[in-house]
Design a protein around this motif. Structure first.
Motif, short mmCIF file in Angstrom:
data_model
loop_
_atom_site.label_atom_id
_atom_site.label_comp_id
_atom_site.label_asym_id
_atom_site.label_seq_id
_atom_site.Cartn_x
_atom_site.Cartn_y
_atom_site.Cartn_z
N GLU A 194 -6.06 13.72 -2.97
CA GLU A 194 -6.59 14.67 -3.96
C GLU A 194 -7.36 13.93 -5.05
O GLU A 194 -7.23 12.72 -5.21
CB GLU A 194 -5.45 15.49 -4.56
CG GLU A 194 -4.63 16.27 -3.56
CD GLU A 194 -5.42 17.38 -2.88
OE1 GLU A 194 -6.55 17.67 -3.30
OE2 GLU A 194 -4.91 17.96 -1.90
N PRO A 195 -8.13 14.68 -5.87
CA PRO A 195 -8.91 14.02 -6.93
C PRO A 195 -8.09 13.58 -8.14
O PRO A 195 -8.64 13.01 -9.08
CB PRO A 195 -9.95 15.09 -7.32
CG PRO A 195 -9.34 16.38 -6.91
CD PRO A 195 -8.51 16.10 -5.70
N ILE A 216 -5.22 2.66 -8.23
CA ILE A 216 -5.01 4.00 -7.70
C ILE A 216 -6.35 4.59 -7.30
O ILE A 216 -7.28 4.67 -8.12
CB ILE A 216 -4.30 4.90 -8.73
CG1 ILE A 216 -2.96 4.26 -9.10
CG2 ILE A 216 -4.10 6.30 -8.18
CD1 ILE A 216 -2.20 4.98 -10.16
N ARG A 217 -6.45 4.97 -6.04
CA ARG A 217 -7.70 5.50 -5.51
C ARG A 217 -7.49 6.97 -5.14
O ARG A 217 -6.73 7.29 -4.22
CB ARG A 217 -8.13 4.69 -4.29
CG ARG A 217 -8.48 3.24 -4.63
CD ARG A 217 -8.83 2.44 -3.39
NE ARG A 217 -9.90 3.06 -2.62
CZ ARG A 217 -10.39 2.55 -1.48
NH1 ARG A 217 -9.89 1.43 -1.00
NH2 ARG A 217 -11.34 3.17 -0.83
N TYR A 218 -8.13 7.84 -5.88
CA TYR A 218 -8.08 9.27 -5.60
C TYR A 218 -9.18 9.65 -4.62
O TYR A 218 -10.18 8.94 -4.47
CB TYR A 218 -8.20 10.06 -6.91
CG TYR A 218 -7.05 9.81 -7.86
CD1 TYR A 218 -5.75 10.17 -7.52
CD2 TYR A 218 -7.27 9.18 -9.09
CE1 TYR A 218 -4.70 9.93 -8.38
CE2 TYR A 218 -6.22 8.94 -9.96
CZ TYR A 218 -4.94 9.32 -9.61
OH TYR A 218 -3.89 9.07 -10.47
N GLY A 219 -9.01 10.78 -3.97
CA GLY A 219 -9.98 11.21 -2.96
C GLY A 219 -10.00 10.30 -1.76
O GLY A 219 -11.02 10.17 -1.09
N LEU A 266 0.85 -1.18 0.00
CA LEU A 266 0.00 0.00 0.00
C LEU A 266 0.90 1.24 0.00
O LEU A 266 1.72 1.42 0.89
CB LEU A 266 -0.89 0.02 1.24
CG LEU A 266 -1.75 1.27 1.45
CD1 LEU A 266 -2.74 1.44 0.30
CD2 LEU A 266 -2.48 1.23 2.78
N VAL A 267 0.75 2.07 -1.02
CA VAL A 267 1.51 3.31 -1.14
C VAL A 267 0.60 4.48 -0.78
O VAL A 267 -0.47 4.62 -1.38
CB VAL A 267 2.06 3.50 -2.57
CG1 VAL A 267 2.83 4.82 -2.69
CG2 VAL A 267 2.96 2.33 -2.96
N ILE A 268 1.02 5.30 0.16
CA ILE A 268 0.26 6.50 0.50
C ILE A 268 0.95 7.69 -0.15
O ILE A 268 2.10 8.00 0.15
CB ILE A 268 0.18 6.69 2.03
CG1 ILE A 268 -0.58 5.52 2.67
CG2 ILE A 268 -0.52 8.01 2.36
CD1 ILE A 268 -0.69 5.61 4.18
N GLY A 269 0.24 8.33 -1.08
CA GLY A 269 0.77 9.50 -1.77
C GLY A 269 0.85 9.27 -3.26
O GLY A 269 1.57 8.39 -3.73
#
Length: 407
Positions: free
Chosen positions: A46-47, A173-176, A16-19
């Protein structure tokens, strides 16, 4: 019994990558290249990708001339510049290898300019020394006592690079998806709770949260040993871009990690001037009106912030003056470009540098990557991190995959 319990855990991903900036996306990309089939999820609050440091800089592909020989910055920038140009060419991303001038405008700067020549040679970077008359061969409107020309510097569209890395990584990739809490147990992996209430479970966590990387490290139960102190870089756009052909930099002060106000012709043909460097009142404080009391308190209660203020107050006062006075900013630009006037400068979007600061006030000069149980934290990756993002991503991926193998 514990082994049976671990086998029952349903992991949503392996890493899991945060950012979702360029470093996080480069890491996801590198993992997919090094270990196909590894399940990677990227959470970005961010979106879309590259909304902060990656998308709010001058777009320069740095040569690596400024950095201490043997440091991660020197090695990764030199290697990364060549790789970034190749990556952009392969995927049709706008870029150009323009070269740049570093210009001394005062006699006191000449020894530092000569030191840069030596450093460039130690880092394997071709450098040409120029006298005052030769400067105009490259930049007819620029004036100085002497200069060096660095041929491997370039420009590119880093936001487009980030998008391509995201597309080519194969990661989910999950935005928001802002992370609010992390539960890390060495025997059971990592679980991240997002603002929407979703929980993402992984075997290994990679922290590429940039401006919030120290907070994410503490959420995961690791002591980062530093704090992010945000510095805002303010830019102007040159209304008469024909005055500048390429990239022009002053001789930097080695006591401070900022390169000074420089002139950058971007891939769109416009010329950006800046940045200066002033304390931001929020980690995403792109103007004086943006104040976040909790984040400001985090900066003010960190002992290192006060050590910086005492050590560099003269430098900081000059930067603050140029922030509040367009005339003062113009005066700084005129040292390099005498033809510019105050009316030629049009305000442009600012950026914020995530600068890691130690408790004693030391500004962390090199890239900083630390590991914990099932965690890898990127704790200092300001400029030239975009240039060096592909090598940084491979190094972070290597550490993450080593941690994964250990699970």
């Amino acid at each position: 019994m514990e082994q049976v319990e671990r086998e029952k855990i349903a992991y949503d991903c392996d890493v899991l990558v945060i950012g979702g900036g360029i470093v996080g996306l480069s890491t996801a990309y590198a993992i997919s290249r090094a270990a196909p089939g590894t399940r990677v999820t990227v959470l970005e609050k961010e979106p879309g990708p590259a909304r902060h440091q990656t998308g709010r800089n001058s777009g320069v592909v740095h040569s690596g001339i400024y950095y201490r020989p043997g440091s991660l910055k020197a090695r990764y920038a030199v290697r990364g510049a060549a790789e970034m140009v190749k990556f952009c060419a392969e995927y049709g991303i706008a870029h150009a290898v323009t070269g740049k001038l570093i210009v001394a405008t005062d006699r006191a700067e000449l020894p530092r300019l000569h030191a840069l020549v030596q450093r460039g040679r130690e880092n394997g970077i071709p450098v040409r020394e120029l006298g005052a008359a030769q400067i105009t061969e490259y930049e007819p409107e620029v004036r100085g006592l002497a200069a060096i020309h660095v041929g491997t510097t370039g420009i590119c569209d880093y936001v487009a690079v980030a998008r391509q890395l995201a597309a080519a990584s194969g990661a989910r990739i999950r935005y928001g998806a802002q992370v609010l809490r992390i539960d890390r147990r060495p025997s059971r992996g990592v679980a991240a709770l997002t603002r929407s209430g979703d929980i993402v479970r992984a075997r290994v966590l990679v922290n590429c949260a940039g401006l919030y990387c120290d907070e994410v490290a503490r959420m995961a139960g690791d002591d980062p040993g530093m704090r992010i102190v945000p510095f805002r870089g303010e830019y102007y756009e040159l209304a008469c871009p024909e005055l500048v052909r390429g990239l022009v930099y002053p001789v930097p002060d080695p006591a401070f990690p900022f390169l000074g106000v420089h002139l950058t012709r971007g891939i769109d043909g416009g010329v950006h001037i800046g940045p200066n460097a002033v304390p931001a009142l929020a980690r995403e404080g792109y103007g004086w009106s943006t104040v976040r009391p909790r984040e400001l308190a985090s900066t003010l209660t960190w002992p290192g912030s006060w050590h910086i203020a005492r050590r560099h107050w003269r430098y900081g006062a000059g930067e603050l003056r140029r922030s509040l006075s367009k005339a003062a900013f113009t005066s700084a630009v005129r040292r390099l470009l005498p033809a510019v006037t105050e009316d030629d400068l049009v305000p442009a979007a600012a950026g914020v540098r995530a600068q890691a600061v130690l408790p004693d006030g030391t500004l962390v000069d090199d890239f900083l990557i630390r590991e914990g149980a099932r965690t890898v934290h990127v704790l200092n990756a300001p400029s030239p991190a975009a240039t060096a993002s592909l090598p940084i991503g491979r190094e972070v991926a290597r550490r993450a995959l080593t941690a994964l193998a250990g699970t």
